[in-house]
Enzyme design. Sequence first.
Site, PDB file in Angstrom:
ATOM      1  N   ASN A 108      -7.026   6.208  -0.901  1.00  0.00           N
ATOM      2  CA  ASN A 108      -6.773   4.709  -0.458  1.00  0.00           C
ATOM      3  C   ASN A 108      -6.269   4.033  -1.493  1.00  0.00           C
ATOM      4  OD1 ASN A 108      -6.679   2.050   0.453  1.00  0.00           O
ATOM      5  ND2 ASN A 108      -8.674   2.204   1.538  1.00  0.00           N
TER       6      ASN A 108
ATOM      7  N   HIS B  49      -1.937   1.385   7.552  1.00  0.00           N
ATOM      8  CA  HIS B  49      -2.208   1.340   6.000  1.00  0.00           C
ATOM      9  C   HIS B  49      -1.797   2.931   5.598  1.00  0.00           C
ATOM     10  CE1 HIS B  49      -4.125   0.071   2.315  1.00  0.00           C
ATOM     11  NE2 HIS B  49      -4.913   1.034   2.310  1.00  0.00           N
TER      12      HIS B  49
ATOM     13  N   CYS C 256       0.898  -1.264  -0.160  1.00  0.00           N
ATOM     14  CA  CYS C 256      -0.105   0.039   0.055  1.00  0.00           C
ATOM     15  C   CYS C 256       0.864   1.209  -0.127  1.00  0.00           C
ATOM     16  CB  CYS C 256      -0.982   0.013   1.320  1.00  0.00           C
ATOM     17  SG  CYS C 256      -0.197   0.210   2.733  1.00  0.00           S
TER      18      CYS C 256
END
EC number: 3.4.22.-
Length: 813
Positions: A478, A458, A290
Amino acid sequence: MDAAALERDAVQFARLAVQRDHEGRYSGAVFYYKEAAQALIYAEMAGSSLEHIQEKINEYLERVQALHSAVQSKSADPLKSKHQLDLERAHLLVTQAFDEDEKGNVEDAIELYTEAVDLCLKTSYETADKTLQNKLKQLARQALDRAEALSEPLTKPLCKVKATNIKPKPPPTRTHFPLGTNPFQEGPQPFISPQSCDAQGQRYTAEEIEVLRTTSKINGIEYVPFMNIDLRERFAYPMPFCDRCGKLPLSPKQKAMFSKWVRPEDLTNNPTMIYTVSSFSIKQTIVSDCSFVASLAISAAYERRFTKKLITSIIYPQNKDGESEYNPCGKYMVKLHLNGVPRKVIIDDQLPVDHKGELLCSYSNNKSELWVSLIEKAYMKVMGGYDFPGSNSNIDLHALTGWIPERIAMHSDSQTFSKDNSFRMLYQRFHKGDVLITASTGVMTEAEGEKWGLVPTHAYAVLDIREFKGLRFIQLKNPWSHLRWKGRYSENDVKNWTPELQKYLNFDPRTPQKIDNGIFWISWDDLCQYYDVIYLSWNPGLLKESTCIHSTWDAKQGPVKDAYSLANNPQYKLEVQCPQGGAAVWVLLSRHITDKDDFANNREFITMVVYKTDGKKVYYPADPPPYIDGIRINSPHYLTKIKLTTPGTHTFTLVVSQYEKQNTIHYTVRVYSACSFTFSKIPSPYTVSKQINGKWSGQSAGGCGNFQETHKNNPIYQFHIEKSGPLLIELRGPRQYSVGFEVVTVSVVGDPGPHGFQRKSSGDYRCGFCYLELESIPAGIYNIIPSTFLPKQEGPFFLDFNSVIPIKTTQLQ
């Protein structure tokens, strides 16, 4: 940002979207409608005065939503045949042959032209397509004519030369230095001689060359420094290129879904390297990277906002305008900043897919666009495969861009954090284009994550920072391209959004309710509460002067912990010429990583400690107190920022430190500054060393001079120096004991002068280590008495003598 340029982008993207929409090419239409909407959003942020801009944005996004079902139902366009692909490869062979031809590399050009001819003829015999046959034969004739024209001057003189005198062409050697004096600066890089090192014109030492050679091998594969000669890398081949290192290891999730490896031409009939650089088109899948995908996203956003190539410039082949291009032969080269220098990473274009033909790696929402998947593959190759242990954006962005990493912990006991000061700094620097930013969540329960729409540990890309009437906001993405913040100022918040605020942030809650792309606004206060770390990557162009030193710290040098002694720590002298108005000097310590397990379980806690000791060696961690004390973190990068306010010469000692030294480490120290400076290792003036191994045991553990009855029982050694000169004596003992020593003059040769003494000591008793350094000690005979502070403290000790003159030692007691 240039509002007019963004408006032009929006018009172009909208035109392409409508064209593909009318042609029934719905995937392309969706991509370009999204890009047109995003260009208008940025244009409005930049002050665009276009009327009804929000309505146009909504119109494009509504069309995106309407086309999604059509995309799912429409069958894909037919893929190109093998023979069509062979024609594309032949064209590339001729193109690269022509490039070599232009440069005067005749033999290389002939080889490429010949391979193109062979491929064209072979394919023309295999295909029954007359049109394709004609194209192949025409290309073959052109290549053959040029090859023959080049061969004539070579063959005529050779007829008069005896065969025994003909020597084969030697293979190319890598004798050039990595590109540029500072490979992180923008603009063309000058050629540098093989020995050169940095912006200060220094040469690499033999030690530095060995460090860079040793850390070229990462996870068993060698990644050599990127050099001028690599711009001539061959990319054209008659057959699809296969990486000799084999397929990348897959992650467990990938393995569970994996079907096969495919090339871009197996997925689309029109593969392209880059349609348009966009952070909104990047999508992470099941690879646990990520932070890497967030890094790609903010790099792409930077390119779009400031029209400066940052991420797309690192992948080759490139055309004469420096733009990355699709290679039908399947070979690519990516330049990554790894272990101290830019390095060369070669990959093929084979990508993993599942049984539905969906990619199991990150990709662009425009399925024909390759740059996301290929740059990710290059990085994953270096990291040991798609079974990536995870990273942070400091590491990833430094590898991708060479920008300077900094870490801001918002909830750390050892690092102060000011919400107001940090926001002001981020706001100003972000809008100037000085910094790239990501934010990462910390550990949280599944219930907390579900409640707030956040993913634990994250990374999120920071796409925008805004302030409105005292309210402060961050726009985040995201990398999953779905799952958004559910708290205040989410699209479902009916309490806090006002029409005025919606207009300022160009936000209509109805739009994200229609499509979840993982992009959302969050208040600065909520980000500081629910996120853990902010990662910054600074443009090195802010600090024009730069140099570096590559080195090794052997695990055998000094104690495991440097809590009591810095005598064996690497130390450097930094001298800065500060101008009127002050200056900033940044020092980046980067530990080289060569093993995947080391990356996954980073147990090396490193830091840099700064002392104001005029560049002299420091022996005690707290004496003198550090000017800037470092926080030991298990990240490969640690940034120290030195702020200077008074003009003149400032001299510092920089000390590399570890929490617990278990392994030998290789590292780079790079200094950046806006003003002139010099930077060098602190050399040892001593050429002669002698060590005595002793111990305090029983009666000989007599303690310090406060204990007169027993102190006289301590070990006594005598040393003899034939000439006057400098002397360093170090005593090391058990860390749990405070130790010290005395030096007593027995006799001297001639007049001792101002350096003579009767008795000197190492000063206060200290835990485990003490020293005495004499600028000059007269020739003569001396006794030295090492002791612990208290009697009956038994254990071994080491006495080290360092000088430029031979020393004779004997034990008296």
